[in-house]
Design an enzyme around this catalytic site. Structure first.
Site, short mmCIF file in Angstrom:
data_model
loop_
_atom_site.label_atom_id
_atom_site.label_comp_id
_atom_site.label_asym_id
_atom_site.label_seq_id
_atom_site.Cartn_x
_atom_site.Cartn_y
_atom_site.Cartn_z
N GLN A 1 0.81 -1.21 0.00
CA GLN A 1 0.00 0.00 0.00
C GLN A 1 0.84 1.27 0.00
O GLN A 1 0.48 2.27 -0.64
CB GLN A 1 -0.94 0.00 1.21
CG GLN A 1 -1.97 1.11 1.19
CD GLN A 1 -2.88 1.05 2.40
OE1 GLN A 1 -2.52 1.55 3.46
NE2 GLN A 1 -4.04 0.43 2.26
N GLU B 1 11.03 31.18 -17.09
CA GLU B 1 9.82 31.75 -17.72
C GLU B 1 8.78 32.16 -16.67
O GLU B 1 7.57 32.00 -16.85
CB GLU B 1 9.24 30.81 -18.77
CG GLU B 1 10.19 30.67 -19.96
CD GLU B 1 9.55 30.07 -21.18
OE1 GLU B 1 8.36 30.30 -21.42
OE2 GLU B 1 10.27 29.37 -21.91
#
Length: 399
Positions: free
Chosen positions: A291, A375
């Site tokens: 899990q 950017e």
């Protein structure tokens, strides 16, 4: 506009990938796996620019995807472009940023704001990869604050005299054409900035040493010095004083490209983690059956799909001619955060193997970081988005 139980849905655009989009995805995926993957680790280690691979990218049409066919480009839409960017970045983020700068910043900027003569002269070379372009905005003291340009372009009548320094320039050492932003009228502040098309073999253009970077190491990044460079008046891009506006408009589209790069990095790391989790065994079973690992993969898959929807939506809305200033910032902000978070998890899933070059994910983690910076940093994206919220410019869902 659709009605549903007393509510109305506004500004919802549903898009479906066409057969052409799927063909572009397949072509980009094949290119990445067959051409880019074999040498990607060595290029990263040696900081070696992928000259031959970029040449082939030009032949395939990946360097001029947004350029109209009349100027030698592929004439494709923005959605096609981000689909291809994602596939390239899954394998090689350095090749992806070369592609992004050439497409989003340089070619698009010239196509949108250039004169017919400028388009005819430069776009065919850039679109085919004969030339590579660079976008020269950042300076030692003007990064996020692009209004503080120290580079000057003195108007001499039939030419401009360009002086200054630009840094962090992607494609700086291999480019043949620069879009350079410089201050012509200091008294006008940001309204005095101009943009210029500068060929790198002109006298006075000096390329600084290559930066030794943490990530995207096969992409060459340099400082550029301009010393008394004579720029012909016909090489000014746009109207006098329009430079800052051009820079901001170009960066809006460029952020979609970087968002697609970040998406690709995250998706590539997820794919490698999934494959590894199926074959790596611990305590008598594949680790995907534990899990702790399965839940990590579930979170990765969910976040990546959400990022993909944002990126594709931004590209599609740009194709529709909408203002995507805020949406492109949202896409870049979220996709870059997903890339950083889940490449780190990919290393964790791989355990000790994730810490060595052979398994690729350590490189992806290093590459992911820059997507939060260039950017427009994540902090700048928050500013852009919050301004749009204050102005009521964002889609609010139900009204």
């Amino acid at each position: 506009m659709a009605e549903d139980q007393g509510y109305k849905i506004v500004d919802v655009v549903v898009f479906e990938l066409t057969e052409e989009h799927l063909a572009i995805r397949e072509a980009a995926r094949d290119f990445a796996e067959q051409v880019l993957l074999p040498g990607v680790i060595e290029r990263d280690r040696e900081m070696r620019f992928p000259h031959e691979e970029v040449r082939q990218m030009g032949e395939m049409g990946f360097l001029g995807m947004l350029v109209r066919e009349e100027y030698g480009g592929s004439g494709m839409d923005n959605l096609s472009y981000v689909i291809a960017m994602e596939e390239i970045a899954k394998v090689d983020a350095s090749a992806a940023v070369i592609m992004s700068v050439n497409n989003s910043l340089v070619c698009w900027g010239i196509q949108e704001y250039g004169t017919e003569e400028q388009k005819q002269k430069y776009l065919p070379r850039l679109a085919t990869g004969e030339w590579i372009g660079a976008f020269c905005l950042s300076e030692p003291e003007a990064g996020s604050d692009a209004t503080s340009q120290k580079t000057t372009a003195e108007d001499k009548g039939d030419y401009y005299l360009l002086n200054g320094v630009k840094n962090w320039i992607t494609n700086g050492g291999t480019s043949r054409l620069h879009i350079v932003f410089a201050q012509t009228h200091p008294e006008k502040g940001h309204k005095g900035i101009n943009a210029f098309l500068v060929e790198t073999d002109w006298e006075g253009v000096q390329i600084g040493p290559k930066e030794d970077k943490m990530g995207i190491r096969a992409s060459d990044t340099h400082s550029i010095m301009y010393e008394n460079v004579r720029v012909p008046r016909e090489n000014r891009l746009g109207e006098d004083g329009q430079g800052f506006k051009i820079a901001m408009k170009v960066l809006t589209g460029g952020r979609i490209g970087i968002a697609a790069q970040a998406l690709g990095i995250a998706a590539g790391a997820y794919q490698r983690s999934l494959e590894y989790a199926k074959v790596r065994r611990a305590f008598g079973k594949p680790i995907i059956d534990h899990q702790a690992v399965a839940f990590k993969l579930a979170e990765m898959a969910t976040d990546i799909e959400a990022a993909r929807v944002l990126v594709y939506r931004a590209a599609h809305m740009k194709d529709l001619g909408r203002d995507v200033t805020a949406l492109s910032s949202m896409a870049k902000l979220f996709a870059s955060e997903v890339a950083m978070r889940h490449t780190t998890e990919a290393v964790q899933i791989h355990g000790g193997y994730g810490y060595v070059r052979e398994y690729h994910v350590e490189r992806m983690m290093r590459d992911a970081k820059i997507t939060q910076i260039y950017e427009g940093t994540s902090e700048i994206q928050h500013i852009v988005i919050s301004r749009a919220i204050r102005k009521g410019q964002l889609y609010q869902g139900w009204e």
